[in-house]
Scaffold this active site. Structure first.
Site, PDB file in Angstrom:
ATOM      1  N   GLY B 127      -1.414  22.557 -20.415  1.00 23.06           N
ATOM      2  CA  GLY B 127      -2.456  22.804 -19.548  1.00 23.06           C
ATOM      3  C   GLY B 127      -2.890  24.172 -19.600  1.00 23.06           C
ATOM      4  CB  SER B 129      -7.724  25.765 -23.355  1.00 27.18           C
ATOM      5  OG  SER B 129      -7.035  26.334 -24.145  1.00 27.18           O
ATOM      6  CD  GLU B 244       9.480  28.140 -32.135  1.00 25.79           C
ATOM      7  OE1 GLU B 244      10.242  28.892 -31.521  1.00 25.79           O
ATOM      8  OE2 GLU B 244       9.651  27.788 -33.324  1.00 25.79           O
ATOM      9  CB  SER B 382      -9.996  32.799 -32.610  1.00 25.15           C
ATOM     10  OG  SER B 382     -10.322  34.270 -32.093  1.00 25.15           O
ATOM     11  CG  ASN B 383      -7.849  33.292 -38.178  1.00 18.46           C
ATOM     12  OD1 ASN B 383      -6.811  33.054 -37.463  1.00 18.46           O
ATOM     13  ND2 ASN B 383      -7.933  33.286 -39.468  1.00 18.46           N
TER      14      ASN B 383
END
Lengths: 380, 399, 380, 399
Positions: B127, B129, B244, B382-383
């Site tokens: 939980g 976003s 990770e 995001s990229n």
């Protein structure tokens, strides 16, 4: 030289755009993936109104019972359909189905065209096969004359609009080897014919199609469209028109995608300001708009040369579809990326539009296949 | 410089291969190979098989029942699993929550939750976003107000992956509304069966139900479900996000995907020859493969550094960008290879039926995966955010 | 698995980097286009010092009189040369010339390798021809045995370092047809031999080359390197090593280009702030850095597999050079673009570096040719 | 919609073709075809030929001795000139200064300078850019101080194209140092023979001497050489920048360049076949050609609109970006096609000797042009500035 639409086409564009905008909910209701209620793949009510508006008639020449039918008529209609994300199978029923009957049919058969224009009849072209990929001449389905009958056997792949069609136009080989242009015939086959079995499914970008098994389907000779074994020319003609229409549809969808993205960049706030103020995103948006103009010009070229020599047609169509394949992929992917997560959800308009853009690449020859055709044609 | 694996590492690889050959059910690898969904039961089954082997938690310390493998071992394991078309392990409990609990959780929390993660008794979801927050995670609005022994939670989370299967969710919630952006956030563990929680599906553009919205209305959460200290949740969240990342490059997925593309292209005829021999298609495949070969070595360079104790820096961001670009390109190749058979949407074919695809093997999943994996460059930082990070480190400038 | 340089290579890298940095002016003086004084194409003093530093020796195995010579030794040296934009012909004199003599020569001939390592001798490989493009087996120059003599006739194209070379190593065909791998011999030819005429010129990216006309050049049989007609294997071996070295050199130049660009973005002000604060430029810089890491890994792969099977070598080398061809073009073009006008001037460091990067694509096979080789090798 | 040229336009095209066939010297078109420099004399010769024909000033009003062609006619003329490998007309006097004088100059200035531009007596160059100013033109520093009948000019201009041939320069100078950025700038005409002017060559990365620095030290310029009003120079400069953009797309150059690439590729053998038949090379050529076909139509759309009196908008910026991308791609193709023969730098071959190239025709110029034309996306409003403009119009945001 003149790049303005004629007054008639301008009116057609205006009324179609207004109609599609006013019926957005109906258009979209039929596209939800896996919706079992959507057996046709489109909304029959909207179809009837499109016919009333003259949209189907605009795709046929006066000679064939329509009132237009030139390249720019096709692009005017399909650009609007694309912009609205409409999945209504005008390409299949009218351009391909109706077009082939008009091109090859005898007087009796041609009466069907009138019904198509009136919105009363649906058609599907059962031509592609599991092994044909994008090769129009790769027909393995056979048609054998047995006495007065003709017996068809084979399998047709991804036949769009098959379930809704009153007739399937089935291609089959009467002579020659798979891959030969000569020897292919087209047959007008009622969908509920014995020997024809359909396995229908939804399409990822909306609409429906079916795998068609043809097992000893018996037809009388008057089911044949045109002379035996000589349908390739008409198939090529109709698929050229369909490619121009599809290019225009994709252009319209690209316009919708860039417009949605433009609006999103202006309204969506992040880190305290509209994301459209971030220069990296601005430049990417500018690139999309540049490619959109390229796509528009490519469609104009393809439409404008649709009545030129076979060589010029082939060159311009493969050029347009290759360019739109590349620019379309860029617009679809970048529009999704610039939107972020929201564009990943099925219910957001852009998701559907992006799928229309990308999946158009899987009809009549994808981006690379078009490039190969262009190279062949250039060298010819 | 030595590109070869050590003898021990090679032996470990052989052991993994042997295990997969013995224990990975064929119907499972068949399904993964053609891109089908596994469903909850399938995931649980594979989870159990790995747990029986003691290989469920590669990066956990041994004291908690993990393998305590180093980065190279973990890489070998992941590579072999991908190559064998083993299912992906759902990471939320094992790879995301567990390290946080192991580092910041109380003894009671560790003793209670960690074994249940291994046993599969608890299925965790994330939980983080919230609607409208996007990459700007610190702006979250879900509130938790302390009332006696409980927090009362109100708000909404979104993009909750596989939340429909989960019975627990770990959440970032705002406990101090007056604190600045990143302070005042706490890390809460919430039982999904608590009254006031509603999970609503989000259908993605490929028709899958993979993510959800989770709504909280006056949800009472016992204070002992707070991890670490109140208002320090952002610290734990950042730890989780950076912890990770060994498989951030997705090399294994890309390798398996590329093999699938090649198989499909060999089976498809194009102009009288297999598509795989078409120079234009072959050129696309070759470029993707060349990029992947290089990225795979970049990945190994970082892993090798990690195995010798060095922390990965901005290279993680570079791998994330390049890795997603390559995976997305491979998805695009699969879509192209499928030809007209990329168009059908046959949900039965995607949801684990045993019916063969109508077109070439893998064609049913090709276009859905192409669209679904657009998420790779959007979610998980995001990229664009990754490029901001790279620029910040290398240019020292702001966004 | 270990991606750290050995201590020896680390020392070589450090000392070479220091030397090149300290001699930047000398290195660059020899690269000015059309500079008539620069007859050699490089600085002889620097060459001697490179030999003293052991840089040439590092390119040869102990067996051949050097002290290293493995893939990672080559890449260590050439990455530094590339970073410094050095045009000194180590590729031609040492890797190709010295390497071929070491591989094929008899004891007498091999004495030349010692001179190469000592910095006293220069070599050039006269192999490519006007029609050979990037095909190593496409040799049309002929060698005919006439009594005790061998007579060579043909034309060699863009022979780098020809004018400075003491000997040219000339390839010629003794049997078979142009394109056959069998039948090619190599000959050791003093540059001032009768029958050999050179037309020298500068190269756009620095250094010099020549067109070599071979007109009835008479040699005795002891000028042949190795057995008659069997030089292809050694040519392939030496050109593989040269490709790895060239890839590393280009990687070094790409590092220099991105570093110059990074510094420029940090210092150059426009509209009142450093241009490196503009997000669009930041993201493009990030992309360059990502591609640079890709290039670095590609070079590691090519070097690491240089002693593997022929198939693995071929695969890794073509992969590396294709990737570097693509990434290098991007880095060169974007670095210039991000700099703006200043990068267009000859005297600015980046201009030279960018030319080194791009023009490397014209040796041994360009980006597309490497892709073809990779495809062939993958399918094999 | 009608893609065809009118009968009149076709007749005009035929007339242009006839003229070029008759009057364009073969040694000139040969040189242009293979990418050689013309030099000052060559430029002057072609200038004279066009002037004799009355076709030197396509866009000038007839009252000044121009053709007053519309946008379509100008396009046809340019297209045919490129196709015939005619030299490019040096634009500084004819296409840049002249429109400014015609609109803002005094009667005396018009009467004096315009005929000398046509006759070739004056060779103009442009004094806009300054070191360090880049795309930020308004920050210019060259000062002009009024002293009696003269301005005294001090400062430095750069990127002055073909300044080494020019006898006149039009300059933007700062006349009011206290005014804000874009006010306080004036437009001056300066005789290059005035004492205090020094022209220093800038050698470009392809070895060419094409641009210069121009230094001004106490240069006295008569006040009658001021164009329009003092401190209004920015208005005239903007007019100049936006006025002559019909050929911004460079369609003709790209078409001619693509033909040259195809010729070269047909002459080069690659793996036993002409390079033109290699699928990878052919794919690159085809993509460039397809892009060019589309851009050519975009260009015609804008021209056709301009011919009917509509002003071009943001489309100019779009054409600039796409046009330069295509030209640069074609330059890259030429470089690739030349193979190893792209490497030599043979200045004699580039400077108009009649010796054939060592490699395939056009190979000597291939790489120099590739590098030289990197300028296309930098000068004349960089492609980044063009994208800012597009974004500003379409998104309304700042940079």
């Amino acid at each position: 030289m003149n790049f303005d639409l004629t007054e008639e086409r301008q009116m057609l564009q205006d009324s179609l755009r207004r109609f599609l905008r006013d019926n957005q909910d109906g258009l979209r209701a039929s596209t939800r993936l896996g919706d079992a209620e959507n057996a046709l793949g489109f909304d029959a009510g909207i179809w009837g109104k499109l016919a009333e508006l003259g949209v189907i008639g605009a795709l046929f020449s006066e000679e064939d019972g329509g009132f237009a039918g030139a390249g720019f008529d096709l692009t005017t209609v399909f650009e609007e359909l694309g912009r609205a994300g409409a999945v209504e199978p005008l390409l299949d029923t009218a351009i391909l189905g109706g077009g082939l009957i008009a091109a090859l049919g005898n007087e009796t058969q041609k009466e069907l065209v009138e019904q198509v224009i009136g919105g009363e009849l649906h058609l599907a072209l059962a031509h592609g096969e599991p092994n044909s990929r994008y090769d129009l001449a790769q027909v393995e389905t056979t048609a054998q004359v047995e006495g007065d009958d003709i017996v068809l056997t084979g399998r047709k792949a991804v036949v769009i609009n098959a379930e809704a069609a009153d007739y399937l136009i089935v291609s089959a080989r009467e002579s020659g080897a798979a891959g030969d242009e000569d020897g292919i015939s087209l047959f007008l086959v009622p969908r509920d014919s014995a020997g024809l079995s359909l396995r229908g499914y939804a399409l990822l970008a909306g609409g429906r199609a079916a795998e068609v098994d043809i097992d000893g389907l018996r037809l009388s000779a008057d089911a044949r469209l045109g002379a035996a074994g000589s349908a390739y020319g008409a198939l090529k003609w109709a698929s050229n028109r369909a490619e121009v229409a599809l290019a225009a549809e994709t252009l319209g969808a690209m316009e919708a995608a860039t417009e949605l993205t433009r609006e999103y960049l202006l309204t969506r706030q992040q880190f305290g300001r509209p994301i459209g103020t971030f220069q990296a995103l601005q430049h990417r948006m500018a690139t999309l708009l540049i490619e959109l103009e390229q796509a528009r010009s490519a469609v104009i070229n393809a439409a404008g040369y649709l009545d030129s020599s076979a060589a010029e047609q082939a060159l311009q169509i493969s050029a347009a579809r290759n360019l739109i394949g590349r620019a379309g992929r860029l617009v679809a992917e970048e529009s999704i990326q610039l939107h972020g997560g929201i564009a990943m959800t099925e219910e957001y308009e852009l998701a559907h539009i992006a799928k229309r853009i990308v999946m158009a690449d899987h009809r009549f020859g994808d981006t690379d296949t078009q490039l190969e055709r262009f190279i062949d044609q250039s060298a010819a | 410089m030595d590109l070869n694996y050590s003898v021990e590492e090679q032996a470990f690889r052989a052991e993994v291969q042997e295990f997969l050959a013995q224990k990975l059910p064929k119907e499972m690898s068949d399904a993964i190979r053609v891109g089908r969904e596994l469903g909850k039961e399938g995931h649980e089954k594979w989870h159990g098989i790995l747990n029986d082997q003691g290989w469920l938690a590669p990066n956990w310390p041994k004291e908690f029942g993990g393998c305590e493998w180093n980065a190279v071992q973990r890489h070998i394991f992941e590579e072999e699993c991908c190559r064998a078309n083993a299912p992906r392990i759902v990471p939320f409990g094992l790879a995301m929550l567990a390290p946080v609990l192991q580092k910041f959780g109380s003894k009671e929390q560790q003793d209670h939750y960690l074994p249940r993660i291994l046993s599969g008794e608890d299925w965790w979801c994330q939980g983080y976003s919230e609607p409208g927050a996007g990459s700007d995670l610190a702006s979250l609005k879900t509130r938790a107000v302390r009332e006696g022994d409980h927090y009362v939670v109100n708000g909404q989370k979104t993009w909750t992956t596989l939340g429909q299967y989960a019975n627990w969710i770990f959440c970032l919630v705002r406990t101090d509304p007056d604190a600045k952006q990143q302070s005042g956030i706490s890390f809460l563990l919430i039982d999904m069966d608590t009254p006031g929680i509603e999970v609503r599906p989000i259908i993605l553009l490929d028709g899958t139900h993979e993510v959800n919205e989770v709504w909280f209305t006056d949800v009472k959460v016992p204070v002992e479900n707070l991890v670490g200290e109140e208002n320090k949740g952002w610290t734990y969240a950042k730890y989780l996000l950076t912890h990770e990342r060994t498989n951030i490059a997705g090399v294994g997925f890309s390798s398996a995907g590329l093999e699938a593309v090649k198989r499909m292209a060999r089976s498809q005829m194009h102009r009288g020859r297999p598509l795989s021999e078409n120079p234009h298609f072959a050129a696309r495949v070759a470029r993707a493969e060349i990029d992947l070969m290089a990225m795979s070595t970049t990945n190994l360079r970082i892993i090798s550094r990690a195995a010798s104790g060095q922390a990965p820096g901005v290279e993680s961001s570079m791998l994330k960008v390049k890795g997603t670009e390559i995976r997305q390109e491979i998805n695009d190749l699969a879509r192209r290879a499928a030809g007209a058979y990329a168009m059908p949407f046959v949900s039965e074919a995607l949801e684990g039926g045993n019916e063969p695809d109508m077109g070439p093997e893998g064609s049913a999943a090709a276009a859905p995966q192409y669209f679904n994996n657009r998420k790779l460059s959007i979610f998980g930082g995001s990229n664009e955010v990754q490029k901001n990070i790279i620029a910040k480190v290398k240019l020292g400038g702001g966004a």
